[in-house]
Motif scaffolding. Structure first.
Motif, short mmCIF file in Angstrom:
data_model
loop_
_atom_site.label_atom_id
_atom_site.label_comp_id
_atom_site.label_asym_id
_atom_site.label_seq_id
_atom_site.Cartn_x
_atom_site.Cartn_y
_atom_site.Cartn_z
N GLU A 40 0.85 -1.19 0.00
CA GLU A 40 0.00 0.00 0.00
C GLU A 40 0.89 1.24 0.00
O GLU A 40 1.80 1.36 0.81
CB GLU A 40 -0.91 0.01 1.23
CG GLU A 40 -1.92 -1.12 1.24
CD GLU A 40 -2.88 -1.01 2.41
OE1 GLU A 40 -2.76 -0.01 3.16
OE2 GLU A 40 -3.71 -1.90 2.58
N LYS A 41 0.63 2.14 -0.91
CA LYS A 41 1.39 3.38 -1.01
C LYS A 41 0.51 4.55 -0.56
O LYS A 41 -0.54 4.79 -1.14
CB LYS A 41 1.87 3.60 -2.44
CG LYS A 41 2.86 2.54 -2.91
CD LYS A 41 3.35 2.84 -4.32
CE LYS A 41 4.36 1.80 -4.78
NZ LYS A 41 4.86 2.07 -6.15
N ILE A 42 0.97 5.24 0.49
CA ILE A 42 0.23 6.38 1.03
C ILE A 42 1.13 7.61 0.98
O ILE A 42 2.21 7.61 1.58
CB ILE A 42 -0.23 6.11 2.48
CG1 ILE A 42 -1.07 4.82 2.53
CG2 ILE A 42 -1.02 7.28 3.02
CD1 ILE A 42 -1.47 4.42 3.94
N ASP A 43 0.71 8.62 0.25
CA ASP A 43 1.55 9.82 0.17
C ASP A 43 1.28 10.75 1.37
O ASP A 43 0.29 10.60 2.10
CB ASP A 43 1.32 10.56 -1.15
CG ASP A 43 -0.15 10.86 -1.38
OD1 ASP A 43 -0.91 10.84 -0.41
OD2 ASP A 43 -0.53 11.11 -2.54
N GLU B 39 0.46 13.90 1.54
CA GLU B 39 -0.68 14.81 1.46
C GLU B 39 -1.97 14.15 1.95
O GLU B 39 -2.85 14.81 2.51
CB GLU B 39 -0.88 15.28 0.02
CG GLU B 39 0.16 16.28 -0.46
CD GLU B 39 1.49 15.61 -0.79
OE1 GLU B 39 1.54 14.36 -0.79
OE2 GLU B 39 2.46 16.34 -1.05
N SER B 40 -2.08 12.82 1.74
CA SER B 40 -3.30 12.14 2.13
C SER B 40 -3.46 11.97 3.63
O SER B 40 -4.56 11.78 4.13
CB SER B 40 -3.37 10.76 1.46
OG SER B 40 -2.28 9.97 1.89
N VAL B 41 -2.33 12.10 4.40
CA VAL B 41 -2.41 11.93 5.84
C VAL B 41 -2.12 13.21 6.58
O VAL B 41 -2.20 13.27 7.83
CB VAL B 41 -1.45 10.83 6.32
CG1 VAL B 41 -1.82 9.47 5.71
CG2 VAL B 41 0.00 11.19 5.97
N SER B 42 -1.74 14.28 5.88
CA SER B 42 -1.38 15.53 6.56
C SER B 42 -2.54 16.09 7.34
O SER B 42 -2.39 16.61 8.45
CB SER B 42 -0.86 16.55 5.54
OG SER B 42 -1.86 16.79 4.54
N SER B 43 -3.76 16.01 6.77
CA SER B 43 -4.93 16.55 7.47
C SER B 43 -5.20 15.77 8.74
O SER B 43 -5.61 16.33 9.77
CB SER B 43 -6.14 16.52 6.56
OG SER B 43 -6.41 15.19 6.12
#
Length: 272
Positions: free
Chosen positions: A257-260, A262-266
């Motif tokens: 699984e690739k999570i960047d 930006e997707s977790v910053s919030s």
């Protein structure tokens, strides 16, 4: 006197050749010779028709039907006769065209008065030869419930249910009691045996020779070795047939699984 044309062939003889029929013996000696010559050539061509020519004839028929199905004529009931002949040709030549067969059933839905039990039976039997694909279910769903209760459609649906639920021994018993159902369906039994071998291949690691023979509807044990050789199955001295080591076919799968960022910053911001 008859009118002469090229190389002694007469007008009356040419007309006879085009109509594929014999005319009464002509009065003119030249016509008589030419008449015999043309008819002998014509029948020699018919007798010498090869399997390759028959195959090419079917391919031409398939192409013509394919063109018909691409246009609005697909829903023209006047084309039913052509499509029904095509179904009969499929049964005779051991060929298969699902799209054309579904078009026939659709026309029967739109035009109930044109319904043909024999043609529908052939379509269902041809669909059974293409198991494990879902063709049989597709065709069955396009047949009105009242017609499903008619003979021989009811028997064919029962046979299909036995195959789909893998009650192979019961299938062969029932088929033996209704042999007339598959008259004219070339290669039907071998196609069913191919499906049964497919099921055996994905289900068993080893199977008793006797049980496999029963599944293949072969009580005389004349075809088991043929199918064993076809699929590379081997038999030991105890009558056990080695099919396949199912454990060897299980392949591990790595899930990445690739999570960047930006997707977790919030999420990170709200947790502070």
């Amino acid at each position: 006197m008859c009118v002469r044309v090229v190389s002694g062939w007469s007008v009356c003889v040419r007309r006879s050749f085009l109509s594929d029929s014999f005319l009464p013996p002509p009065r003119c000696r030249v016509c008589s010779v030419a008449h015999v010559r043309i008819n002998s050539v014509f029948h020699a061509k018919v007798r010498g028709k090869s399997l390759d020519q028959m195959s090419s004839s079917f391919e031409q028929m398939r192409a013509n039907v394919g063109k018909l199905l691409r246009g609005i004529d697909r829903y023209n009931p006047e084309n039913l006769a052509t499509l029904e002949r095509y179904v009969e040709t499929q049964a005779r030549e051991n060929a298969y065209d699902l799209e054309a067969n579904l078009a026939v059933l659709k026309l029967y839905q739109f035009n109930p008065a044109y319904f043909q039990t024999q043609v529908t039976s052939q379509i269902l039997l041809k669909a059974l030869t293409n198991l494990p694909h879902t063709d049989f279910t597709l065709c069955k769903c396009m047949i009105d419930q009242t017609h499903q209760e008619e003979r021989p459609i009811r028997q064919i649906l029962y046979l299909g249910n036995l195959l789909e639920t893998c009650h192979f021994q019961s299938f062969w018993t029932s088929l033996e009691e209704n042999r007339e159902l598959i008259d004219g369906i070339t290669g039907f039994e071998d196609s069913v045996r191919k499906f049964i071998c497919h099921v055996v291949g994905i289900t068993y690691q080893t199977i008793e020779h006797r049980l496999l023979a029963e599944m293949l509807g072969d009580p005389l044990d004349t075809q088991v070795k043929v199918w064993m050789n076809k699929y590379g199955w081997t038999e030991n001295e105890e009558g056990q047939i080695f099919i396949f080591n199912q454990e060897e076919s299980v392949k591990p799968k790595n899930i990445v699984e690739k999570i960047d960022f930006e997707s977790v910053s919030s999420i990170m911001a709200t947790s502070q």
